[in-house]
Motif scaffolding. Structure first.
Motif, PDB file in Angstrom:
ATOM      1  N   LEU A  69      -0.207  13.216  -8.395  1.00  0.00           N
ATOM      2  CA  LEU A  69      -1.646  12.987  -8.463  1.00  0.00           C
ATOM      3  C   LEU A  69      -2.347  13.313  -7.151  1.00  0.00           C
ATOM      4  CD1 LEU A  69      -1.540   9.653 -10.480  1.00  0.00           C
ATOM      5  CD2 LEU A  69      -2.032  11.947 -11.341  1.00  0.00           C
ATOM      6  N   ILE A  70      -1.585  13.318  -6.084  1.00  0.00           N
ATOM      7  CA  ILE A  70      -2.096  13.708  -4.772  1.00  0.00           C
ATOM      8  C   ILE A  70      -1.150  14.765  -4.230  1.00  0.00           C
ATOM      9  CG2 ILE A  70      -2.608  12.968  -2.423  1.00  0.00           C
ATOM     10  CD1 ILE A  70      -3.049  10.154  -3.499  1.00  0.00           C
ATOM     11  N   ASP A  71      -1.688  15.930  -3.914  1.00  0.00           N
ATOM     12  CA  ASP A  71      -0.864  17.021  -3.407  1.00  0.00           C
ATOM     13  C   ASP A  71      -1.066  17.158  -1.901  1.00  0.00           C
ATOM     14  OD1 ASP A  71       0.745  19.259  -3.159  1.00  0.00           O
ATOM     15  OD2 ASP A  71      -0.836  20.632  -3.797  1.00  0.00           O
ATOM     16  N   VAL A  72      -0.021  16.873  -1.150  1.00  0.00           N
ATOM     17  CA  VAL A  72      -0.085  17.060   0.297  1.00  0.00           C
ATOM     18  C   VAL A  72       0.664  18.314   0.710  1.00  0.00           C
ATOM     19  CG1 VAL A  72      -0.439  14.636   0.868  1.00  0.00           C
ATOM     20  CG2 VAL A  72       1.880  15.518   0.690  1.00  0.00           C
ATOM     21  N   GLY A  78       0.806  -1.214   0.000  1.00  0.00           N
ATOM     22  CA  GLY A  78       0.000   0.000   0.000  1.00  0.00           C
ATOM     23  C   GLY A  78       0.837   1.261   0.000  1.00  0.00           C
ATOM     24  N   ASP A  79       1.955   1.208   0.728  1.00  0.00           N
ATOM     25  CA  ASP A  79       2.842   2.372   0.766  1.00  0.00           C
ATOM     26  C   ASP A  79       3.451   2.654  -0.600  1.00  0.00           C
ATOM     27  OD1 ASP A  79       2.361   2.744   3.447  1.00  0.00           O
ATOM     28  OD2 ASP A  79       4.113   1.612   4.085  1.00  0.00           O
ATOM     29  N   ARG A  80       3.759   1.595  -1.345  1.00  0.00           N
ATOM     30  CA  ARG A  80       4.330   1.791  -2.677  1.00  0.00           C
ATOM     31  C   ARG A  80       3.316   2.432  -3.618  1.00  0.00           C
ATOM     32  NH1 ARG A  80       6.551  -3.656  -4.798  1.00  0.00           N
ATOM     33  NH2 ARG A  80       4.448  -4.181  -4.183  1.00  0.00           N
ATOM     34  N   ILE A  81       2.059   2.023  -3.506  1.00  0.00           N
ATOM     35  CA  ILE A  81       1.018   2.601  -4.353  1.00  0.00           C
ATOM     36  C   ILE A  81       0.819   4.070  -4.002  1.00  0.00           C
ATOM     37  CG2 ILE A  81      -1.435   2.534  -4.909  1.00  0.00           C
ATOM     38  CD1 ILE A  81      -1.257  -0.538  -4.505  1.00  0.00           C
ATOM     39  N   LEU A  82       0.709   4.367  -2.723  1.00  0.00           N
ATOM     40  CA  LEU A  82       0.555   5.748  -2.284  1.00  0.00           C
ATOM     41  C   LEU A  82       1.746   6.584  -2.725  1.00  0.00           C
ATOM     42  CD1 LEU A  82      -0.981   7.906  -0.745  1.00  0.00           C
ATOM     43  CD2 LEU A  82       0.052   7.048   1.360  1.00  0.00           C
ATOM     44  N   GLN A  83       2.942   6.056  -2.573  1.00  0.00           N
ATOM     45  CA  GLN A  83       4.146   6.787  -2.981  1.00  0.00           C
ATOM     46  C   GLN A  83       4.141   7.040  -4.481  1.00  0.00           C
ATOM     47  OE1 GLN A  83       6.442   8.020  -0.721  1.00  0.00           O
ATOM     48  NE2 GLN A  83       7.073   9.170  -2.516  1.00  0.00           N
TER      49      GLN A  83
END
Length: 51
Positions: free
Chosen positions: A14-17, A2-7
């Motif tokens: 695609l996701i701006d934090v 899951g961490d690899r997908i989020l990364q």
């Protein structure tokens, strides 16, 4: 995994934090909660994937 997908999403922009670790932690927690919910009820996976 899951961490690899989020990364991957983060690396592609695609996701701006905004560099905020708190946002990243909340996103990581939400992803974990969703994964647990889908593990308990796999029939909902299709609906979530369409969102």
């Amino acid at each position: 995994m899951g961490d690899r997908i989020l990364q991957g999403f983060l690396n592609r922009g695609l996701i701006d934090v905004g560099g905020d670790d708190a946002k990243l932690d909340k996103l990581n927690q939400a992803a974990g909660d969703l994964a647990a919910a889908l593990k308990n009820n796999p029939s909902k996976a299709l609906g979530f994937s369409l969102i």
